[in-house]
Design a protein around this motif. Structure first.
Motif, PDB file in Angstrom:
ATOM      1  N   VAL A 141     -26.793  44.989 -25.912  1.00  0.00           N
ATOM      2  CA  VAL A 141     -25.726  43.423 -26.280  1.00  0.00           C
ATOM      3  C   VAL A 141     -24.437  43.407 -26.502  1.00  0.00           C
ATOM      4  CG1 VAL A 141     -25.514  40.895 -26.811  1.00  0.00           C
ATOM      5  CG2 VAL A 141     -28.270  42.112 -26.831  1.00  0.00           C
ATOM      6  N   VAL A 142     -23.707  43.441 -25.640  1.00  0.00           N
ATOM      7  CA  VAL A 142     -21.540  43.553 -26.759  1.00  0.00           C
ATOM      8  C   VAL A 142     -21.656  42.462 -27.790  1.00  0.00           C
ATOM      9  CG1 VAL A 142     -19.488  42.955 -25.844  1.00  0.00           C
ATOM     10  CG2 VAL A 142     -21.301  44.038 -24.489  1.00  0.00           C
ATOM     11  N   ARG A 143     -21.465  42.539 -28.877  1.00  0.00           N
ATOM     12  CA  ARG A 143     -21.374  42.273 -29.578  1.00  0.00           C
ATOM     13  C   ARG A 143     -19.701  41.814 -30.265  1.00  0.00           C
ATOM     14  NH1 ARG A 143     -25.503  38.861 -31.791  1.00  0.00           N
ATOM     15  NH2 ARG A 143     -27.455  39.706 -30.972  1.00  0.00           N
ATOM     16  N   ASP A 144     -19.647  40.855 -30.059  1.00  0.00           N
ATOM     17  CA  ASP A 144     -17.382  40.719 -30.115  1.00  0.00           C
ATOM     18  C   ASP A 144     -17.509  41.066 -31.531  1.00  0.00           C
ATOM     19  OD1 ASP A 144     -15.707  40.612 -28.804  1.00  0.00           O
ATOM     20  OD2 ASP A 144     -14.656  38.578 -29.230  1.00  0.00           O
ATOM     21  N   ALA A 145     -16.447  40.980 -31.473  1.00  0.00           N
ATOM     22  CA  ALA A 145     -15.432  41.645 -32.558  1.00  0.00           C
ATOM     23  C   ALA A 145     -14.978  40.278 -33.699  1.00  0.00           C
ATOM     24  CB  ALA A 145     -14.309  42.331 -33.123  1.00  0.00           C
ATOM     25  N   GLY A 146     -14.600  39.590 -32.770  1.00  0.00           N
ATOM     26  CA  GLY A 146     -13.615  38.266 -32.936  1.00  0.00           C
ATOM     27  C   GLY A 146     -12.308  37.812 -33.355  1.00  0.00           C
ATOM     28  N   PHE A 147     -11.981  39.442 -32.502  1.00  0.00           N
ATOM     29  CA  PHE A 147     -10.636  39.106 -32.650  1.00  0.00           C
ATOM     30  C   PHE A 147      -9.464  38.444 -31.902  1.00  0.00           C
ATOM     31  CE2 PHE A 147     -11.307  43.745 -32.648  1.00  0.00           C
ATOM     32  CZ  PHE A 147     -10.740  43.353 -33.901  1.00  0.00           C
ATOM     33  N   THR A 148     -10.826  38.179 -30.502  1.00  0.00           N
ATOM     34  CA  THR A 148      -9.459  36.900 -29.705  1.00  0.00           C
ATOM     35  C   THR A 148     -10.956  35.683 -29.549  1.00  0.00           C
ATOM     36  OG1 THR A 148      -9.682  37.594 -27.860  1.00  0.00           O
ATOM     37  CG2 THR A 148      -7.983  37.935 -28.666  1.00  0.00           C
ATOM     38  N   GLU A 149     -10.390  34.541 -28.486  1.00  0.00           N
ATOM     39  CA  GLU A 149     -11.194  33.272 -27.744  1.00  0.00           C
ATOM     40  C   GLU A 149     -13.294  33.083 -28.633  1.00  0.00           C
ATOM     41  OE1 GLU A 149     -11.302  33.569 -24.005  1.00  0.00           O
ATOM     42  OE2 GLU A 149      -9.720  34.187 -24.175  1.00  0.00           O
ATOM     43  N   ILE A 150     -13.325  33.742 -28.956  1.00  0.00           N
ATOM     44  CA  ILE A 150     -14.419  33.564 -30.054  1.00  0.00           C
ATOM     45  C   ILE A 150     -14.708  33.643 -31.060  1.00  0.00           C
ATOM     46  CG2 ILE A 150     -16.082  33.417 -27.460  1.00  0.00           C
ATOM     47  CD1 ILE A 150     -16.646  35.963 -27.880  1.00  0.00           C
ATOM     48  N   ALA A 151     -15.816  33.227 -31.701  1.00  0.00           N
ATOM     49  CA  ALA A 151     -16.946  33.655 -33.081  1.00  0.00           C
ATOM     50  C   ALA A 151     -16.875  35.259 -32.962  1.00  0.00           C
ATOM     51  CB  ALA A 151     -17.173  33.385 -33.486  1.00  0.00           C
ATOM     52  N   PRO A 152     -16.081  35.812 -34.815  1.00  0.00           N
ATOM     53  CA  PRO A 152     -16.792  37.435 -34.819  1.00  0.00           C
ATOM     54  C   PRO A 152     -18.664  36.867 -34.745  1.00  0.00           C
ATOM     55  CG  PRO A 152     -15.424  36.438 -35.734  1.00  0.00           C
ATOM     56  CD  PRO A 152     -15.458  35.654 -35.695  1.00  0.00           C
ATOM     57  N   GLY A 153     -18.994  38.474 -33.741  1.00  0.00           N
ATOM     58  CA  GLY A 153     -20.303  38.740 -33.502  1.00  0.00           C
ATOM     59  C   GLY A 153     -21.171  37.533 -32.681  1.00  0.00           C
ATOM     60  N   SER A 154     -19.948  37.209 -32.120  1.00  0.00           N
ATOM     61  CA  SER A 154     -20.995  36.262 -31.077  1.00  0.00           C
ATOM     62  C   SER A 154     -21.473  36.962 -29.753  1.00  0.00           C
ATOM     63  CB  SER A 154     -19.761  35.885 -30.628  1.00  0.00           C
ATOM     64  OG  SER A 154     -19.898  35.014 -30.589  1.00  0.00           O
ATOM     65  N   ALA A 155     -23.227  37.348 -29.100  1.00  0.00           N
ATOM     66  CA  ALA A 155     -23.522  37.555 -28.353  1.00  0.00           C
ATOM     67  C   ALA A 155     -22.791  37.185 -27.035  1.00  0.00           C
ATOM     68  CB  ALA A 155     -24.977  38.050 -28.011  1.00  0.00           C
ATOM     69  N   THR A 156     -22.368  37.819 -25.945  1.00  0.00           N
ATOM     70  CA  THR A 156     -21.845  37.702 -24.797  1.00  0.00           C
ATOM     71  C   THR A 156     -22.406  38.204 -23.731  1.00  0.00           C
ATOM     72  OG1 THR A 156     -20.030  39.733 -24.763  1.00  0.00           O
ATOM     73  CG2 THR A 156     -19.306  37.829 -26.152  1.00  0.00           C
ATOM     74  N   VAL A 157     -22.528  39.286 -23.599  1.00  0.00           N
ATOM     75  CA  VAL A 157     -22.973  39.609 -22.121  1.00  0.00           C
ATOM     76  C   VAL A 157     -24.455  40.701 -23.137  1.00  0.00           C
ATOM     77  CG1 VAL A 157     -22.429  40.604 -20.592  1.00  0.00           C
ATOM     78  CG2 VAL A 157     -20.750  40.237 -21.716  1.00  0.00           C
ATOM     79  N   VAL A 158     -25.054  41.216 -22.341  1.00  0.00           N
ATOM     80  CA  VAL A 158     -26.493  41.887 -21.653  1.00  0.00           C
ATOM     81  C   VAL A 158     -26.847  42.524 -20.513  1.00  0.00           C
ATOM     82  CG1 VAL A 158     -28.914  41.574 -21.369  1.00  0.00           C
ATOM     83  CG2 VAL A 158     -28.204  40.358 -23.834  1.00  0.00           C
ATOM     84  N   ALA A 159     -26.739  43.854 -20.998  1.00  0.00           N
ATOM     85  CA  ALA A 159     -26.697  45.070 -19.718  1.00  0.00           C
ATOM     86  C   ALA A 159     -28.118  44.961 -18.889  1.00  0.00           C
ATOM     87  CB  ALA A 159     -25.873  45.676 -20.382  1.00  0.00           C
ATOM     88  N   ASP A 160     -28.180  44.566 -18.131  1.00  0.00           N
ATOM     89  CA  ASP A 160     -29.524  45.125 -17.324  1.00  0.00           C
ATOM     90  C   ASP A 160     -29.862  45.847 -17.040  1.00  0.00           C
ATOM     91  OD1 ASP A 160     -32.211  44.576 -16.885  1.00  0.00           O
ATOM     92  OD2 ASP A 160     -31.842  42.115 -16.796  1.00  0.00           O
ATOM     93  N   HIS A 161     -29.959  46.945 -17.065  1.00  0.00           N
ATOM     94  CA  HIS A 161     -29.914  47.949 -16.225  1.00  0.00           C
ATOM     95  C   HIS A 161     -31.643  48.356 -15.513  1.00  0.00           C
ATOM     96  CE1 HIS A 161     -29.616  51.695 -14.096  1.00  0.00           C
ATOM     97  NE2 HIS A 161     -27.762  51.551 -14.372  1.00  0.00           N
ATOM     98  N   PRO A 162     -31.980  48.952 -14.108  1.00  0.00           N
ATOM     99  CA  PRO A 162     -33.467  48.914 -14.229  1.00  0.00           C
ATOM    100  C   PRO A 162     -33.927  50.318 -15.066  1.00  0.00           C
ATOM    101  CG  PRO A 162     -32.550  48.356 -12.753  1.00  0.00           C
ATOM    102  CD  PRO A 162     -31.358  48.299 -13.422  1.00  0.00           C
ATOM    103  N   ALA A 163     -33.422  51.234 -15.295  1.00  0.00           N
ATOM    104  CA  ALA A 163     -33.249  52.564 -15.947  1.00  0.00           C
ATOM    105  C   ALA A 163     -34.179  51.862 -17.648  1.00  0.00           C
ATOM    106  CB  ALA A 163     -32.736  53.383 -15.454  1.00  0.00           C
ATOM    107  N   LEU A 164     -33.057  51.311 -18.246  1.00  0.00           N
ATOM    108  CA  LEU A 164     -33.305  50.811 -19.677  1.00  0.00           C
ATOM    109  C   LEU A 164     -34.508  49.660 -19.618  1.00  0.00           C
ATOM    110  CD1 LEU A 164     -29.026  50.303 -20.276  1.00  0.00           C
ATOM    111  CD2 LEU A 164     -31.023  52.114 -20.933  1.00  0.00           C
ATOM    112  N   ARG A 165     -33.784  49.156 -18.882  1.00  0.00           N
ATOM    113  CA  ARG A 165     -35.218  48.195 -18.812  1.00  0.00           C
ATOM    114  C   ARG A 165     -36.747  49.042 -18.676  1.00  0.00           C
ATOM    115  NH1 ARG A 165     -36.685  42.785 -18.571  1.00  0.00           N
ATOM    116  NH2 ARG A 165     -34.330  41.937 -18.960  1.00  0.00           N
ATOM    117  N   ALA A 166     -37.069  49.405 -17.979  1.00  0.00           N
ATOM    118  CA  ALA A 166     -38.187  50.340 -17.728  1.00  0.00           C
ATOM    119  C   ALA A 166     -38.383  50.761 -18.813  1.00  0.00           C
ATOM    120  CB  ALA A 166     -38.199  51.442 -16.859  1.00  0.00           C
ATOM    121  N   ARG A 167     -37.644  51.353 -19.834  1.00  0.00           N
ATOM    122  CA  ARG A 167     -38.035  51.632 -20.859  1.00  0.00           C
ATOM    123  C   ARG A 167     -38.554  50.758 -22.178  1.00  0.00           C
ATOM    124  NH1 ARG A 167     -34.396  55.844 -18.944  1.00  0.00           N
ATOM    125  NH2 ARG A 167     -32.882  55.089 -20.855  1.00  0.00           N
ATOM    126  N   LEU A 168     -38.348  49.642 -21.950  1.00  0.00           N
ATOM    127  CA  LEU A 168     -38.709  48.886 -23.175  1.00  0.00           C
ATOM    128  C   LEU A 168     -40.324  48.609 -23.057  1.00  0.00           C
ATOM    129  CD1 LEU A 168     -36.279  46.096 -21.821  1.00  0.00           C
ATOM    130  CD2 LEU A 168     -36.406  47.041 -23.200  1.00  0.00           C
TER     131      LEU A 168
END
Length: 250
Positions: A223-250
């Motif tokens: 999960v990308v959590r933004d540092a809050g330098f521009t546009e959105i609040a610090p700590g905001s979760a912006t994007v989830v990287a759903d790669h099949p290889a990573l999902r298979a290890r959940l």
């Protein structure tokens, strides 16, 4: 920090070896700060589609990380290591016409989407942008999708899911998509990295359905959590990287 990437075909995820988030790393803000410049070509008559630009930016980050000049003793390797040792900042600027042609003369890589063109450059100090890039505008990257974007249903396709509750400019979203692709890259094994690279870094960027966001962001995927330098609040979760290889290890 190791600079090995696709040449290291290991069965162990690379995170912990070349990720700046490993436990023994120095505090991110104490390291010299670098930024990865990306420039998107936006001609007045033919601007790229928003989703195409986001996907091309994400692929551009991966293309730079795997370029031989960014690895080992390559000419960009030191800058890439310094950048990854600090906060992973990316800034997207726009160019057209003569501005774009000047940007293409600087060391970097141009990645093409269906219609989008994004040029990525080796990292530079936060206050040390080349003059040809420093004068380019950050604002004005508000792009649209002229046609409805198809659902990402292709089997095995990595998907970078945008937070449906955040309103980000195209430039901001491009940087966040690049972050997400990079987080996924760090957690893949060498063999998984090689397979993704051989595919041409196929991926999709989509806005997550509202009813799925909580599940996606709490799933254990990067999960990308933004540092809050521009546009959105610090700590905001912006994007989830759903790669099949990573999902298979959940």
């Amino acid at each position: 920090m190791s600079s090995q990437h696709t040449n290291d075909i290991s069965d162990v995820p690379a995170v912990g070896r070349d990720s700046p988030f490993r436990q023994e790393h120095v505090r991110l803000d104490e390291a010299p700060q670098f930024v990865l410049p990306l420039v998107v070509r936006i001609e007045k008559a033919e601007p790229p589609a928003r989703t195409d630009a986001l996907e091309t930016a994400a692929r551009a980050v991966l293309v730079l990380l795997t370029d031989e000049r960014a690895q080992g003793e390559g000419e960009w390797a030191g800058a890439v290591r310094d950048w990854q040792d600090a906060r992973i900042r990316k800034v997207v600027r726009r160019a057209r016409g003569a501005e774009w042609r000047k940007a293409e003369t600087l060391p970097g890589l141009t990645v093409h989407g269906d219609g989008a063109q994004v040029r990525v450059f080796p990292p530079v100090p936060l206050d040390g942008w080349p003059k040809e890039l420093a004068k380019l505008q950050v604002s004005g990257t508000d792009l649209d999708d002229p046609e409805p974007v198809a659902a990402a249903t292709e089997p095995g396709l990595p998907v970078l899911w945008l937070n449906p509750g955040l309103d980000m400019s195209a430039g901001k979203a491009m940087a966040q998509a690049g972050h997400a692709a990079q987080l996924a890259w760090w957690e893949l094994t060498g063999a998984e990295r090689a397979a993704w690279q051989e595919s041409g870094f196929r991926l999709a960027v989509r806005t997550a359905p509202r009813e799925r966001w909580a599940e996606l962001s709490g799933s254990g995927l990067p999960v990308v959590r933004d540092a809050g330098f521009t546009e959105i609040a610090p700590g905001s979760a912006t994007v989830v990287a759903d790669h099949p290889a990573l999902r298979a290890r959940l």
